[in-house]
Enzyme design. Structure first.
Site, short mmCIF file in Angstrom:
data_model
loop_
_atom_site.label_atom_id
_atom_site.label_comp_id
_atom_site.label_asym_id
_atom_site.label_seq_id
_atom_site.Cartn_x
_atom_site.Cartn_y
_atom_site.Cartn_z
N ALA A 121 0.80 -1.22 0.00
CA ALA A 121 0.00 0.00 0.00
C ALA A 121 0.83 1.28 0.00
O ALA A 121 0.27 2.38 -0.09
CB ALA A 121 -0.94 0.01 1.21
N LYS A 122 2.16 1.17 0.10
CA LYS A 122 3.01 2.36 0.12
C LYS A 122 3.06 2.99 -1.27
O LYS A 122 2.75 2.36 -2.28
CB LYS A 122 4.42 2.00 0.58
N PRO A 123 3.49 4.26 -1.35
CA PRO A 123 3.59 4.90 -2.66
C PRO A 123 4.41 4.09 -3.67
O PRO A 123 4.05 4.00 -4.84
CB PRO A 123 4.26 6.25 -2.35
#
Length: 372
Positions: free
Chosen positions: A189-191
């Site tokens: 879910a991180k950039p």
């Protein structure tokens, strides 16, 4: 409506991902294979750091940086109280005492004034101040120029926890080059996320980089069967590196798209509630788009009833977590952290959020805030 639309990104990259993963399956070097070495080189170039050392996850990245500095029992590590638990988990596992510091109400990041109070509050105690872990919450880098002054004045190591801010900048410098160490996470879910767990540590110091590479593989020396120090099993899978290499090719474009989504939210909600505020000399990777509202549960309930997902990062500050009762609360207290933990709410944020869908979110949130 997805909160983070990983499927749209996958559709964009699918043929390239298939080929990249296929190459790993062909050569069979599944752990620390050639893709990992290429990724480390590309990450270093992107961040402006001399070295990027890939590892198993973002929590290990923090722990590796602390281990490289020999931090352990009797040492004090300063960290914000308003963050994900991993920030405090790493020093706690190593036996260090975590000293919790308040945050700035506009940036959500560590408050330098509160940090100074917390450092002063340890005078006369048996704890030795050793390190600062500054968290770049929601994507905006902390005030590293000021934090570096504080760190240098007190002889502390400055670690940038950039799990949410990779791709952002501060004072014209990219994340990865702002602290003595920078750590990041590649959680999906991180950039910049992979399809499992992954992380990295960035440093400009050649000796530190070599030490980190030893620590991530059980403290190895000349080869895998010579162990010269206690380390971790924190190697990055080659398949995850292959995925990240493909995602890195579109990452600059995705950062532009994230900013466009943030700008649209600001235009639609800036007069309705408190929206995120960036420092003039900062950019954000917009890991989350977080509002401050007065009646959070009413707002979330209204959004849920209308098919708009929301999330709360984070509802419980670290000093109120049962597992972290031994943390020291800094001398300045945690008033801002406590207040914001009861009022923050995050909206869908990703590069593939279509304007028509975002307008629906904006209308729903505006109506909910007005009614609450």
């Amino acid at each position: 409506m997805p909160f983070i639309d990983l499927a749209a990104q996958r559709d964009r990259l699918q043929p390239n991902l298939d080929r990249a993963i296929g190459r790993v399956l062909e050569h069979g070097q599944y752990i620390l294979g050639p893709e990992v070495r290429e990724l480390e080189s590309r990450l270093a170039d992107f961040s402006g750091a001399r070295h990027a050392v890939a590892c198993g996850n973002g929590t290990d990245a923090i722990m590796l940086a602390l281990m490289a500095e020999g931090i352990g029992p009797g040492d004090a590590v300063f960290a914000p109280a308003f963050t994900f638990v991993a920030t405090a988990e790493a020093p706690a596992i190593l036996g260090a005492r975590v000293v919790l510091v308040d945050i700035d109400e506009d940036s959500f990041n560590i408050d330098p004034a509160s940090l100074e109070q917390a450092i002063a509050g340890l005078r006369g105690t048996d704890l030795k101040p050793r390190a600062i872990i500054a968290v770049d919450l929601f994507g905006q880098p902390a005030n590293y120029s000021l934090l570096k002054e504080i760190a240098d004045k007190h002889g502390l190591v400055l670690i940038a926890d950039a799990a949410q801010s990779f791709g952002a900048t501060r004072d014209g410098s990219p994340v990865g080059s702002l602290g003595d160490y920078t750590t990041t996470s590649f959680f999906p879910a991180k950039p910049l996320g992979c399809y499992g767990d992954g992380g990295a540590v960035f440093t400009d110091d050649d000796e530190r980089a070599d030490l980190l590479k030893s620590l991530r593989v059980h403290g190895e020396g000349r080869d895998r069967y010579e162990n010269v120090r206690i380390g971790l099993n924190s190697r990055l899978d080659s398949i995850q590196a292959a995925v990240l290499l493909e995602k890195l090719t579109i990452f600059p474009d995705e950062l532009v798209k994230r900013q466009a989504v943030a700008d649209r939210y600001e235009r639609g909600l800036g007069q309705v509630c408190k929206t995120p505020r960036l420092a003039q000399n900062a950019t954000s990777s917009w890991a989350q788009y977080t509002l401050v509202v007065e009646n959070r549960e009413a707002v979330r309930s209204h959004c849920s009833e209308n098919g708009v997902p929301t999330a709360v990062y984070y509802p419980i500050t670290l000093d109120r977590q049962t597992g972290y009762e031994d943390c020291v609360v800094g001398a300045g207290g945690l008033q801002v952290s406590h207040a914001l933990s009861e009022r923050v709410v995050s909206l869908p944020m990703h590069p593939y959020l279509e304007p028509v869908l975002q307008d629906r979110i904006i209308d729903c949130v505006a109506a909910a805030v007005s009614a609450s």
